[in-house]
Design a protein around this motif. Sequence first.
Motif, PDB file in Angstrom:
ATOM      1  N   GLU A 269      76.319  81.712  55.218  1.00 56.14           N
ATOM      2  CA  GLU A 269      75.152  81.173  55.907  1.00 56.14           C
ATOM      3  C   GLU A 269      74.558  79.974  55.160  1.00 56.14           C
ATOM      4  O   GLU A 269      74.553  79.938  53.925  1.00 56.14           O
ATOM      5  CB  GLU A 269      74.084  82.251  56.059  1.00 56.14           C
ATOM      6  CG  GLU A 269      74.483  83.403  56.968  1.00 56.14           C
ATOM      7  CD  GLU A 269      74.571  82.976  58.426  1.00 56.14           C
ATOM      8  OE1 GLU A 269      73.525  82.868  59.083  1.00 56.14           O
ATOM      9  OE2 GLU A 269      75.701  82.755  58.897  1.00 56.14           O
TER      10      GLU A 269
ATOM     11  N   ASP B 102      81.652  87.260  59.123  1.00 54.73           N
ATOM     12  CA  ASP B 102      80.513  87.913  58.471  1.00 54.73           C
ATOM     13  C   ASP B 102      79.473  86.855  58.106  1.00 54.73           C
ATOM     14  O   ASP B 102      79.616  85.680  58.433  1.00 54.73           O
ATOM     15  CB  ASP B 102      80.965  88.702  57.232  1.00 54.73           C
ATOM     16  CG  ASP B 102      81.659  87.838  56.196  1.00 54.73           C
ATOM     17  OD1 ASP B 102      81.256  86.663  56.013  1.00 54.73           O
ATOM     18  OD2 ASP B 102      82.617  88.316  55.560  1.00 54.73           O
ATOM     19  N   TYR B 103      78.418  87.295  57.398  1.00 54.55           N
ATOM     20  CA  TYR B 103      77.291  86.412  57.105  1.00 54.55           C
ATOM     21  C   TYR B 103      77.300  85.900  55.661  1.00 54.55           C
ATOM     22  O   TYR B 103      76.258  85.527  55.133  1.00 54.55           O
ATOM     23  CB  TYR B 103      75.991  87.156  57.389  1.00 54.55           C
ATOM     24  CG  TYR B 103      75.796  87.450  58.870  1.00 54.55           C
ATOM     25  CD1 TYR B 103      75.208  86.521  59.712  1.00 54.55           C
ATOM     26  CD2 TYR B 103      76.230  88.658  59.414  1.00 54.55           C
ATOM     27  CE1 TYR B 103      75.042  86.778  61.061  1.00 54.55           C
ATOM     28  CE2 TYR B 103      76.058  88.933  60.765  1.00 54.55           C
ATOM     29  CZ  TYR B 103      75.460  87.981  61.584  1.00 54.55           C
ATOM     30  OH  TYR B 103      75.311  88.240  62.924  1.00 54.55           O
ATOM     31  N   SER B 104      78.461  85.826  55.057  1.00 51.92           N
ATOM     32  CA  SER B 104      78.550  85.421  53.652  1.00 51.92           C
ATOM     33  C   SER B 104      78.484  83.909  53.463  1.00 51.92           C
ATOM     34  O   SER B 104      78.357  83.433  52.329  1.00 51.92           O
ATOM     35  CB  SER B 104      79.846  85.957  53.033  1.00 51.92           C
ATOM     36  OG  SER B 104      80.977  85.397  53.686  1.00 51.92           O
TER      37      SER B 104
ATOM     38  N   SER C 189      64.773  88.088  62.410  1.00 53.00           N
ATOM     39  CA  SER C 189      66.036  88.821  62.324  1.00 53.00           C
ATOM     40  C   SER C 189      66.884  88.124  61.272  1.00 53.00           C
ATOM     41  O   SER C 189      67.050  86.898  61.322  1.00 53.00           O
ATOM     42  CB  SER C 189      66.756  88.824  63.677  1.00 53.00           C
ATOM     43  OG  SER C 189      68.094  89.240  63.550  1.00 53.00           O
ATOM     44  N   LYS C 190      67.407  88.890  60.316  1.00 54.09           N
ATOM     45  CA  LYS C 190      68.172  88.280  59.227  1.00 54.09           C
ATOM     46  C   LYS C 190      69.633  88.077  59.604  1.00 54.09           C
ATOM     47  O   LYS C 190      70.234  87.055  59.254  1.00 54.09           O
ATOM     48  CB  LYS C 190      68.058  89.144  57.970  1.00 54.09           C
ATOM     49  CG  LYS C 190      68.644  88.471  56.730  1.00 54.09           C
ATOM     50  CD  LYS C 190      68.401  89.295  55.479  1.00 54.09           C
ATOM     51  CE  LYS C 190      68.975  88.582  54.258  1.00 54.09           C
ATOM     52  NZ  LYS C 190      68.767  89.373  53.016  1.00 54.09           N
ATOM     53  N   GLU C 191      70.244  89.065  60.266  1.00 47.91           N
ATOM     54  CA  GLU C 191      71.649  88.979  60.676  1.00 47.91           C
ATOM     55  C   GLU C 191      71.778  89.473  62.103  1.00 47.91           C
ATOM     56  O   GLU C 191      71.702  90.693  62.322  1.00 47.91           O
ATOM     57  CB  GLU C 191      72.543  89.791  59.725  1.00 47.91           C
ATOM     58  CG  GLU C 191      72.570  89.276  58.308  1.00 47.91           C
ATOM     59  CD  GLU C 191      73.478  90.106  57.396  1.00 47.91           C
ATOM     60  OE1 GLU C 191      74.001  91.161  57.860  1.00 47.91           O
ATOM     61  OE2 GLU C 191      73.672  89.713  56.234  1.00 47.91           O
ATOM     62  N   PRO C 192      71.950  88.596  63.070  1.00 43.96           N
ATOM     63  CA  PRO C 192      71.984  87.128  62.971  1.00 43.96           C
ATOM     64  C   PRO C 192      70.622  86.548  62.640  1.00 43.96           C
ATOM     65  O   PRO C 192      69.591  87.167  62.900  1.00 43.96           O
ATOM     66  CB  PRO C 192      72.447  86.703  64.370  1.00 43.96           C
ATOM     67  CG  PRO C 192      71.990  87.809  65.265  1.00 43.96           C
ATOM     68  CD  PRO C 192      72.136  89.065  64.469  1.00 43.96           C
ATOM     69  N   PHE C 193      70.642  85.337  62.088  1.00 43.08           N
ATOM     70  CA  PHE C 193      69.414  84.730  61.585  1.00 43.08           C
ATOM     71  C   PHE C 193      68.597  84.127  62.717  1.00 43.08           C
ATOM     72  O   PHE C 193      69.053  83.233  63.440  1.00 43.08           O
ATOM     73  CB  PHE C 193      69.748  83.646  60.557  1.00 43.08           C
ATOM     74  CG  PHE C 193      68.538  83.137  59.824  1.00 43.08           C
ATOM     75  CD1 PHE C 193      68.026  83.846  58.749  1.00 43.08           C
ATOM     76  CD2 PHE C 193      67.910  81.969  60.215  1.00 43.08           C
ATOM     77  CE1 PHE C 193      66.902  83.380  58.068  1.00 43.08           C
ATOM     78  CE2 PHE C 193      66.795  81.498  59.554  1.00 43.08           C
ATOM     79  CZ  PHE C 193      66.282  82.209  58.471  1.00 43.08           C
TER      80      PHE C 193
ATOM     81  N   PRO D  18      77.203  84.955  63.060  1.00 41.52           N
ATOM     82  CA  PRO D  18      77.341  84.085  61.883  1.00 41.52           C
ATOM     83  C   PRO D  18      77.455  82.618  62.294  1.00 41.52           C
ATOM     84  O   PRO D  18      78.012  82.294  63.345  1.00 41.52           O
ATOM     85  CB  PRO D  18      78.635  84.586  61.231  1.00 41.52           C
ATOM     86  CG  PRO D  18      78.799  85.991  61.719  1.00 41.52           C
ATOM     87  CD  PRO D  18      78.254  85.989  63.117  1.00 41.52           C
TER      88      PRO D  18
ATOM     89  N   ASP E  21      72.929  75.006  61.358  1.00 39.96           N
ATOM     90  CA  ASP E  21      72.061  75.864  62.161  1.00 39.96           C
ATOM     91  C   ASP E  21      71.844  75.318  63.566  1.00 39.96           C
ATOM     92  O   ASP E  21      71.635  76.088  64.505  1.00 39.96           O
ATOM     93  CB  ASP E  21      70.693  76.022  61.479  1.00 39.96           C
ATOM     94  CG  ASP E  21      70.584  77.318  60.688  1.00 39.96           C
ATOM     95  OD1 ASP E  21      71.180  78.320  61.117  1.00 39.96           O
ATOM     96  OD2 ASP E  21      69.895  77.316  59.658  1.00 39.96           O
TER      97      ASP E  21
ATOM     98  N   ASN F 231      70.053  82.344  66.779  1.00 38.13           N
ATOM     99  CA  ASN F 231      71.487  82.589  66.622  1.00 38.13           C
ATOM    100  C   ASN F 231      71.875  83.961  67.139  1.00 38.13           C
ATOM    101  O   ASN F 231      71.048  84.881  67.182  1.00 38.13           O
ATOM    102  CB  ASN F 231      71.888  82.450  65.150  1.00 38.13           C
ATOM    103  CG  ASN F 231      71.633  81.049  64.612  1.00 38.13           C
ATOM    104  OD1 ASN F 231      72.190  80.084  65.117  1.00 38.13           O
ATOM    105  ND2 ASN F 231      70.774  80.936  63.615  1.00 38.13           N
TER     106      ASN F 231
END
Length: 393
Positions: A13, A9-11, A24-28, A55, A201, A52
């Motif tokens: 980042e 998940d994206y917790s 785009s936030k998720e994926p960044f 995650p 990143d 990306n």
Amino acid sequence: MPGLRAPSDYSQEPSRHPSLAINSKEPFNAEPQRKDLVSSYITPVEFFYKRNHGPIPAVDDLDKYSVSVTGLRGSPIELFMKDIWKLPKYNVTATLQCAGNRRTAMSKTRQVKGVGWDVAAIGNAVWGGAKLADVLALVGIPNCSRVTPSGQKHVEFVSIDKCKEENGGPYTASIPLIQATNPESDVLLAYEMNGETLNRDHGFPLRVIVPGVIGARSVKWLDSINIIVEECQGFFMQRDYKMFPPSVDWNNISWPTRRPQMDFPVQSAICSLEDTNLVKPGKITIKGYAASGGGRGIERVDVSIDGGKTWIEASKSQKSGVPYISDHDSSDKWAWVLFEAEANIPQSTEIVAKAVDVAGNVQPENVDAIWNLRGILNTSWHRVQVRIGHSNL
């Protein structure tokens, strides 16, 4: 993989610079402001575009991290970071560009599919690491090999990164063996960016840098290197990042009819101005970048202040204090140039930029002729609108 993992998940980042334009936030996926992009020849890490597909992987134990080299006779060979660090270190200044750079402008002609990038899905950095040619020589593949004794002609890179496009499998890409084993191609297994350890990143702890080629082939968070007979069959090689003609749509597309895109064409963009601008009458400075793939330097950047009727030639630069000569050893052949021109703007107008590389390739005038359903390689003349007026500020 021991030492490196792909979160589910994206917790977890990493933090990013607050000025980035988030597409785009998720994926960044994010890019810098235009003015920040051309504020220096070497793009600061915080202003380098983020591309990306899931995650961001995280390192738990660098000492346990290794890259597996498969496809050779015998068992896979495990290379740890200490093995990579022992090889000669090279610094290569190279521009990476997402194939979807300037996609948003292409969508204005006809809708395309993909992340909506402005003109800043590109950046120029000094990458530090071992040459892939040296790594492959270490495991028994001589320099400048076109094919192995077993008939293998390609080198595949596999990431720890997990992608929905691969149904949860890893991101993959490949390049020809001759490119991978040629020291002059400057393909790196990079562990540094702008003199510092890669951040998460941008591929920590190890990534591939393939200069002169679209960014999709410079695989981050490297898990394994496979020596293979045919090119990689992954999603991003076979069902994405291919250049189709304007006549092809999602109803008649046939992916096998086109080769995976590698080199990027000649490109330029104005970065000192937005798409629409309110300026006072008088002299303005027009700044931007120009780049071409395959190690082709930039011969000329032309700027027009009347929509393309007449042109002036912009000045070009790379390193401070070193005159830029497009085909000279003193220039960084894999890197962009920054351009600058001054012009007097007496009335509202359209300002245009186009670049020409050393092979005489020039950007196409209109996007219509190069429109494609995935919105890649928008290299049409870059246009911005300037309106004369007086702001209230």
